[in-house]
Design a protein around this motif. Sequence first.
Motif, short mmCIF file in Angstrom:
data_model
loop_
_atom_site.label_atom_id
_atom_site.label_comp_id
_atom_site.label_asym_id
_atom_site.label_seq_id
_atom_site.Cartn_x
_atom_site.Cartn_y
_atom_site.Cartn_z
N TRP A 110 41.15 39.87 33.89
CA TRP A 110 41.10 39.39 35.27
C TRP A 110 41.34 40.57 36.18
O TRP A 110 41.89 41.59 35.78
N VAL A 111 40.90 40.41 37.39
CA VAL A 111 41.01 41.47 38.39
C VAL A 111 42.06 41.02 39.40
O VAL A 111 42.06 39.88 39.84
N THR A 112 42.96 41.93 39.75
CA THR A 112 44.01 41.58 40.71
C THR A 112 43.43 41.40 42.11
O THR A 112 42.30 41.77 42.38
N ALA A 113 44.23 40.84 42.98
CA ALA A 113 43.79 40.57 44.35
C ALA A 113 43.37 41.85 45.08
O ALA A 113 42.46 41.83 45.90
N LEU A 114 44.02 42.97 44.77
CA LEU A 114 43.67 44.23 45.42
C LEU A 114 42.45 44.89 44.79
O LEU A 114 41.97 45.90 45.28
N ARG A 115 41.97 44.30 43.71
CA ARG A 115 40.79 44.80 43.00
C ARG A 115 40.94 46.25 42.56
O ARG A 115 39.99 46.99 42.46
N ALA A 163 43.23 27.78 40.17
CA ALA A 163 44.54 28.02 40.76
C ALA A 163 45.04 29.44 40.47
O ALA A 163 45.69 30.05 41.29
N GLY A 164 44.73 29.96 39.31
CA GLY A 164 45.19 31.29 38.92
C GLY A 164 44.06 32.30 39.07
O GLY A 164 43.02 32.02 39.65
N PRO A 165 44.28 33.47 38.52
CA PRO A 165 43.23 34.48 38.59
C PRO A 165 42.01 34.06 37.76
O PRO A 165 42.16 33.38 36.74
N GLN A 166 40.84 34.43 38.21
CA GLN A 166 39.59 34.10 37.52
C GLN A 166 39.42 34.98 36.29
O GLN A 166 39.30 36.20 36.41
N LEU A 167 39.46 34.37 35.13
CA LEU A 167 39.23 35.13 33.91
C LEU A 167 37.75 35.49 33.82
O LEU A 167 36.88 34.72 34.22
N ARG A 168 37.49 36.68 33.29
CA ARG A 168 36.13 37.15 33.09
C ARG A 168 35.98 37.61 31.65
O ARG A 168 36.95 38.00 31.02
N GLU A 169 34.76 37.55 31.16
CA GLU A 169 34.48 38.02 29.80
C GLU A 169 33.40 39.09 29.88
O GLU A 169 32.35 38.90 30.49
N TYR A 170 33.68 40.23 29.26
CA TYR A 170 32.68 41.28 29.14
C TYR A 170 32.38 41.44 27.66
O TYR A 170 33.29 41.64 26.84
N ALA A 171 31.11 41.32 27.29
CA ALA A 171 30.70 41.49 25.90
C ALA A 171 29.59 42.52 25.85
O ALA A 171 28.62 42.44 26.61
N VAL A 208 43.67 43.57 30.92
CA VAL A 208 42.92 43.09 29.77
C VAL A 208 43.81 42.10 29.01
O VAL A 208 44.93 42.40 28.65
N ALA A 209 43.26 40.93 28.78
CA ALA A 209 44.03 39.88 28.13
C ALA A 209 43.70 39.71 26.66
O ALA A 209 44.49 39.19 25.91
N TYR A 210 42.52 40.15 26.25
CA TYR A 210 42.10 39.94 24.87
C TYR A 210 41.08 41.01 24.50
O TYR A 210 40.21 41.34 25.29
N ALA A 234 38.70 51.38 38.88
CA ALA A 234 39.86 50.51 38.78
C ALA A 234 40.78 51.04 37.69
O ALA A 234 40.34 51.67 36.74
N ARG A 235 42.06 50.81 37.86
CA ARG A 235 43.04 51.21 36.86
C ARG A 235 43.13 50.10 35.83
O ARG A 235 43.15 48.92 36.16
N ILE A 236 43.21 50.45 34.55
CA ILE A 236 43.27 49.48 33.47
C ILE A 236 44.72 49.31 33.03
O ILE A 236 45.43 50.29 32.83
N ALA A 237 45.15 48.07 32.88
CA ALA A 237 46.46 47.76 32.33
C ALA A 237 46.25 46.68 31.27
O ALA A 237 45.24 45.99 31.27
N PHE A 238 47.20 46.55 30.35
CA PHE A 238 47.06 45.62 29.25
C PHE A 238 48.20 44.62 29.23
O PHE A 238 49.35 44.97 29.48
N SER A 239 47.86 43.38 28.90
CA SER A 239 48.90 42.38 28.67
C SER A 239 49.63 42.75 27.39
O SER A 239 49.16 43.58 26.60
N ASP A 240 50.77 42.13 27.14
CA ASP A 240 51.52 42.40 25.91
C ASP A 240 50.69 42.10 24.66
O ASP A 240 50.70 42.86 23.70
N SER A 241 49.97 40.99 24.69
CA SER A 241 49.17 40.62 23.52
C SER A 241 48.03 41.61 23.30
O SER A 241 47.71 41.96 22.16
#
Length: 90
Positions: free
Chosen positions: A75-80, A56-64, A85-87, A10-17
Amino acid sequence: MPTRQGPRRARIAFSDSAAKQLENITNEADIHALDRALVVISVDPDVGEPIPGDTAGPQLREYADDVERVRLLYWVTALRTVIVVAYIEV
């Protein structure tokens, strides 16, 4: 002889935060630990645990990763194919 390719990552992209968090990581060991965690997620986007919440929105996941002491929320997009990465916690 043709080259054998493994499974597509999968390709990794980052949110602004998350991008701002990346700018603050300067320790080489932390960068290495984060890189390893991102590779794990890119190979298997379902590796993280689902975080309970609104469906309702994308399913957040946590990897530790307790060994590397890295925690990612994503979260993973619909096309997977893209993981956002949100945090980041290193």
